[in-house]
Design an enzyme around this catalytic site. Structure first.
Site, PDB file in Angstrom:
ATOM      1  N   GLN A 129      -5.418 -11.773  -2.971  1.00 10.17           N
ATOM      2  CA  GLN A 129      -5.627 -10.348  -3.260  1.00 10.17           C
ATOM      3  C   GLN A 129      -4.945  -9.936  -4.562  1.00 10.17           C
ATOM      4  O   GLN A 129      -3.713  -9.925  -4.637  1.00 10.17           O
ATOM      5  CB  GLN A 129      -5.033  -9.525  -2.100  1.00 10.17           C
ATOM      6  CG  GLN A 129      -5.117  -8.026  -2.268  1.00 10.17           C
ATOM      7  CD  GLN A 129      -4.506  -7.301  -1.073  1.00 10.17           C
ATOM      8  OE1 GLN A 129      -3.541  -7.792  -0.483  1.00 10.17           O
ATOM      9  NE2 GLN A 129      -5.058  -6.173  -0.705  1.00 10.17           N
ATOM     10  N   TYR A 131      -4.356  -6.963  -6.234  1.00 10.73           N
ATOM     11  CA  TYR A 131      -4.240  -5.500  -6.312  1.00 10.73           C
ATOM     12  C   TYR A 131      -3.015  -5.104  -7.161  1.00 10.73           C
ATOM     13  O   TYR A 131      -3.153  -4.514  -8.221  1.00 10.73           O
ATOM     14  CB  TYR A 131      -4.092  -4.907  -4.900  1.00 10.73           C
ATOM     15  CG  TYR A 131      -5.372  -4.565  -4.167  1.00 10.73           C
ATOM     16  CD1 TYR A 131      -6.551  -5.268  -4.367  1.00 10.73           C
ATOM     17  CD2 TYR A 131      -5.399  -3.535  -3.231  1.00 10.73           C
ATOM     18  CE1 TYR A 131      -7.710  -4.947  -3.670  1.00 10.73           C
ATOM     19  CE2 TYR A 131      -6.550  -3.207  -2.525  1.00 10.73           C
ATOM     20  CZ  TYR A 131      -7.701  -3.910  -2.748  1.00 10.73           C
ATOM     21  OH  TYR A 131      -8.830  -3.585  -2.047  1.00 10.73           O
ATOM     22  N   GLU A 247      -7.229  -4.324   6.014  1.00  6.52           N
ATOM     23  CA  GLU A 247      -5.911  -4.959   5.902  1.00  6.52           C
ATOM     24  C   GLU A 247      -4.903  -4.311   6.856  1.00  6.52           C
ATOM     25  O   GLU A 247      -4.148  -4.993   7.536  1.00  6.52           O
ATOM     26  CB  GLU A 247      -5.402  -4.843   4.447  1.00  6.52           C
ATOM     27  CG  GLU A 247      -4.046  -5.499   4.250  1.00  6.52           C
ATOM     28  CD  GLU A 247      -3.577  -5.515   2.786  1.00  6.52           C
ATOM     29  OE1 GLU A 247      -4.256  -4.914   1.927  1.00  6.52           O
ATOM     30  OE2 GLU A 247      -2.533  -6.126   2.522  1.00  6.52           O
TER      31      GLU A 247
HETATM   32  C1  LIG Z   1       5.698 -10.037   1.051  1.00  2.00           C
HETATM   33  C2  LIG Z   1       4.777  -9.264   0.173  1.00  2.00           C
HETATM   34  C3  LIG Z   1       3.495  -9.707  -0.012  1.00  2.00           C
HETATM   35  C4  LIG Z   1       2.622  -9.006  -0.863  1.00  2.00           C
HETATM   36  N1  LIG Z   1       1.366  -9.501  -1.063  1.00  2.00           N
HETATM   37  C5  LIG Z   1       0.540  -8.882  -1.933  1.00  2.00           C
HETATM   38  C6  LIG Z   1      -0.731  -9.441  -2.258  1.00  2.00           C
HETATM   39  O1  LIG Z   1      -1.123 -10.501  -1.746  1.00  2.00           O
HETATM   40  N2  LIG Z   1      -1.498  -8.812  -3.165  1.00  2.00           N
HETATM   41  C7  LIG Z   1      -1.126  -7.637  -3.748  1.00  2.00           C
HETATM   42  O2  LIG Z   1      -1.891  -7.104  -4.546  1.00  2.00           O
HETATM   43  N3  LIG Z   1       0.084  -7.073  -3.473  1.00  2.00           N
HETATM   44  C8  LIG Z   1       0.923  -7.676  -2.586  1.00  2.00           C
HETATM   45  N4  LIG Z   1       2.165  -7.132  -2.301  1.00  2.00           N
HETATM   46  C9  LIG Z   1       2.591  -5.941  -3.038  1.00  2.00           C
HETATM   47  C10 LIG Z   1       2.718  -4.681  -2.212  1.00  2.00           C
HETATM   48  O3  LIG Z   1       1.445  -4.158  -1.906  1.00  2.00           O
HETATM   49  C11 LIG Z   1       3.574  -3.702  -3.042  1.00  2.00           C
HETATM   50  O4  LIG Z   1       4.882  -4.260  -3.134  1.00  2.00           O
HETATM   51  C12 LIG Z   1       3.648  -2.343  -2.393  1.00  2.00           C
HETATM   52  O5  LIG Z   1       2.412  -1.692  -2.428  1.00  2.00           O
HETATM   53  C13 LIG Z   1       4.715  -1.441  -3.049  1.00  2.00           C
HETATM   54  O6  LIG Z   1       4.568  -1.409  -4.422  1.00  2.00           O
HETATM   55  P1  LIG Z   1       5.813  -1.684  -5.396  1.00  2.00           P
HETATM   56  O7  LIG Z   1       6.445  -2.970  -4.953  1.00  2.00           O
HETATM   57  O8  LIG Z   1       5.313  -1.608  -6.784  1.00  2.00           O
HETATM   58  O9  LIG Z   1       6.869  -0.536  -5.098  1.00  2.00           O
HETATM   59  P2  LIG Z   1       6.845   0.937  -5.717  1.00  2.00           P
HETATM   60  O10 LIG Z   1       5.467   1.479  -5.623  1.00  2.00           O
HETATM   61  O11 LIG Z   1       7.502   0.897  -7.046  1.00  2.00           O
HETATM   62  O12 LIG Z   1       7.748   1.720  -4.682  1.00  2.00           O
HETATM   63  C14 LIG Z   1       9.188   1.753  -4.752  1.00  2.00           C
HETATM   64  C15 LIG Z   1       9.687   2.705  -3.673  1.00  2.00           C
HETATM   65  O13 LIG Z   1       9.239   4.053  -3.933  1.00  2.00           O
HETATM   66  C16 LIG Z   1       8.558   4.588  -2.816  1.00  2.00           C
HETATM   67  N5  LIG Z   1       7.446   5.433  -3.234  1.00  2.00           N
HETATM   68  C17 LIG Z   1       6.544   5.153  -4.213  1.00  2.00           C
HETATM   69  N6  LIG Z   1       5.641   6.153  -4.323  1.00  2.00           N
HETATM   70  C18 LIG Z   1       5.976   7.080  -3.382  1.00  2.00           C
HETATM   71  C19 LIG Z   1       5.416   8.327  -2.985  1.00  2.00           C
HETATM   72  N7  LIG Z   1       4.332   8.818  -3.574  1.00  2.00           N
HETATM   73  N8  LIG Z   1       6.010   9.013  -1.968  1.00  2.00           N
HETATM   74  C20 LIG Z   1       7.132   8.499  -1.345  1.00  2.00           C
HETATM   75  N9  LIG Z   1       7.697   7.322  -1.696  1.00  2.00           N
HETATM   76  C21 LIG Z   1       7.123   6.618  -2.678  1.00  2.00           C
HETATM   77  C22 LIG Z   1       8.034   3.360  -2.076  1.00  2.00           C
HETATM   78  O14 LIG Z   1       7.778   3.645  -0.721  1.00  2.00           O
HETATM   79  C23 LIG Z   1       9.171   2.374  -2.271  1.00  2.00           C
HETATM   80  O15 LIG Z   1      10.175   2.581  -1.334  1.00  2.00           O
HETATM   81  C24 LIG Z   1       3.047  -7.816  -1.477  1.00  2.00           C
HETATM   82  C25 LIG Z   1       4.361  -7.347  -1.265  1.00  2.00           C
HETATM   83  C26 LIG Z   1       5.221  -8.066  -0.455  1.00  2.00           C
HETATM   84  C27 LIG Z   1       6.616  -7.547  -0.268  1.00  2.00           C
END
Ligand SMILES: Cc1cc2nc3c(=O)[nH]c(=O)nc-3n(C[C@H](O)[C@H](O)[C@H](O)COP(=O)(O)OP(=O)(O)OC[C@H]3O[C@@H](n4cnc5c(N)ncnc54)[C@H](O)[C@@H]3O)c2cc1C
Length: 416
Positions: A129, A131, A247
């Protein structure tokens, strides 16, 4: 909600029990009871058995290689497999069978369905994926990976991150920006991109478990055929959300079975370690029991919705939020029961990133592995904060969060 199963469902249950009896050894005790070195090969063989028996991708229509089971049959199968502690799929199937396949069924062309779906089942195509990006996680629509049409091909440039199983995949579904001048949700296209090409580089990221299950994926003039768009060009946000529903809502009807088995093992652990008379441990176990029961009722509600022909929508966020928060707490309880042993864990680490495999002893190493694996549950597939926003806005109809990004995406991001 009607928690009783029809006579047809019970008949199908017998059929599945017969299949399991035929294909599992008589003394089968669960994947965790297999010697560590036999586990990987056994899981591969099991997937092949399911594929050759027509029991992979059970929800897909038969004409595309699926089993064409009714929603009720799917649940019965998943229940019986969970009780026997055998997986319903393997390897990259969470992305292929669980996400991109059903999305292609909803949005794909007839040609895409005939081409891609059977190849997922045969294992020829293994998906991951694409994304998340460094600047697009919770704010997923902020993706910057560009795709530009060049004759009969899309040319893709950019970077994805946290790509689980990217190192074992040969295809990636990618959210790309195809109209930077449009508002950010309107300029996205959902592309299918082959990974076996010089323009795609996969770099592993090591996690706190010591494994490297996710990756960075770099695209440098990577190419994919013009027709590998799912849905319409610039309508990828809608397609992306369909996939997120699969998902987040996947396996929701049977999740509680695995968590019940896990909690029973943690309760046994408390008894075995002389901690079951400790009032705080007892209280925490009782709390966990109530959570698993609530999850079971959530599962029944999902089943009712699925029997009524509904696709998983924003309600899937409730279950995603619930199990991921629960699992962090209950796996911590297991470590507290183990006490000092959890500081220097020993034994077989038997487990996936979601749960320790049952069947074998719940060793301190397996408990620690599961504890660490539970931590990111509240991050992947959308963080808990994001699930709460979705529940607030799309389930409860509360006012939307204020947004400062309504204009063209490239102006907000100062990019071309
Ligand atoms: C083990 C693992 C596997 C993964 N596998 C995949 C994969 O296969 N493919 C893929 O594409 N992605 C994958 N991901 C990524 C995952 O989807 C993202 O880590 C997740 O969506 C959060 O994005 P970020 O890490 O950029 O955190 P950020 O978006 O930077 O968030 C940081 C913090 O701010 C908070 N926050 C952000 N916006 C808001 C809001 N509007 N309101 C309140 N709080 C907010 C969040 O909740 C979080 O606590 C994976 C992540 C992990 C940990």
């Amino acid at each position: 909600m009607d928690p009783t199963y029809s006579a047809e469902a019970e008949e199908y249950r017998e059929k599945i029990r017969g299949f399991l009896a035929e294909h599992l050894p008589a003394d089968w005790a669960g994947v965790g009871a297999l010697p560590a070195e036999q586990r990987g090969p056994w899981l591969d063989e099991w997937r092949a058995t399911l594929a050759s028996s027509g029991l992979l991708a059970v929800a897909w229509p038969k004409e595309y290689g699926g089993a064409g089971l009714t929603p009720m049959e799917q649940v019965v199968l998943a229940e019986e497999f969970a009780k026997a502690d055998v997986p319903t799929q393997g390897g990259n199937d969470g992305f292929g069978i669980g996400m991109v396949g059903p999305t292609i069924i909803v949005w794909g062309t007839e040609e895409q369905k005939r081409h891609f779906l059977p190849r997922i089942i045969s294992g020829e195509d293994k998906w991951c994926q694409g994304y998340s990006e460094p600047d697009a996680g919770s704010d997923l629509a902020n993706i910057a990976t560009r795709a530009v049409l060049d004759g009969d091909e899309w040319v893709v440039n950019g970077q994805k991150i946290w790509t689980s199983q990217g190192h074992t995949a040969n295809w990636i579904f990618v959210l790309t920006r195809t109209a930077p001048e449009a508002p950010k949700h309107s300029g996205i296209t959902f592309l299918l991109v082959p990974m076996d090409q010089p323009g795609v580089e996969v770099r592993p990221i090591r996690e706190m478990t010591g494994e490297a299950l996710f990756n960075e994926v770099f695209f440098t003039d990577a190419r994919t055929a013009k027709e590998n768009v799912v849905g319409e060009v610039n309508n990828g946000w809608t397609v992306a959300n369909t996939l997120l529903g699969f998902e987040r809502g996947g396996r929701s009807t049977v999740l509680s079975i695995g968590y019940r088995q896990e909690l029973d093992r943690i309760t046994e652990l408390a008894k075995a370690r002389g901690r079951s008379a400790d009032p705080i441990i007892r209280q925490r176990l009782a709390w966990a029991h109530s959570q698993v029961e609530i999850l079971r009722y959530h599962g029944m509600r999902s089943l009712t919705a699925s029997l009524a022909g509904e696709q998983p929508g924003p309600q899937a966020s409730i279950i995603k939020l619930f199990w991921s928060e629960y699992h962090k707490i209950v796996t911590e309880l297991a470590l507290d029961i183990l006490g000092g042993e959890a500081m220097a864990p020993t034994g077989d680490t038997a487990g996936s990133s979601i749960q320790a495999f049952s069947g074998g002893e719940l060793t301190s190493a397996a408990a620690v592995r599961t504890f660490l694996g539970a931590r990111p549950g509240t991050i992947y597939a959308g963080t808990s904060q994001v699930q709460r926003n979705i529940i607030g806005e799309r389930v409860l109809g509360l006012p939307k969060e204020p947004r400062a990004d309504a204009g063209p995406w490239n102006e907000a991001n100062r990019r071309s």
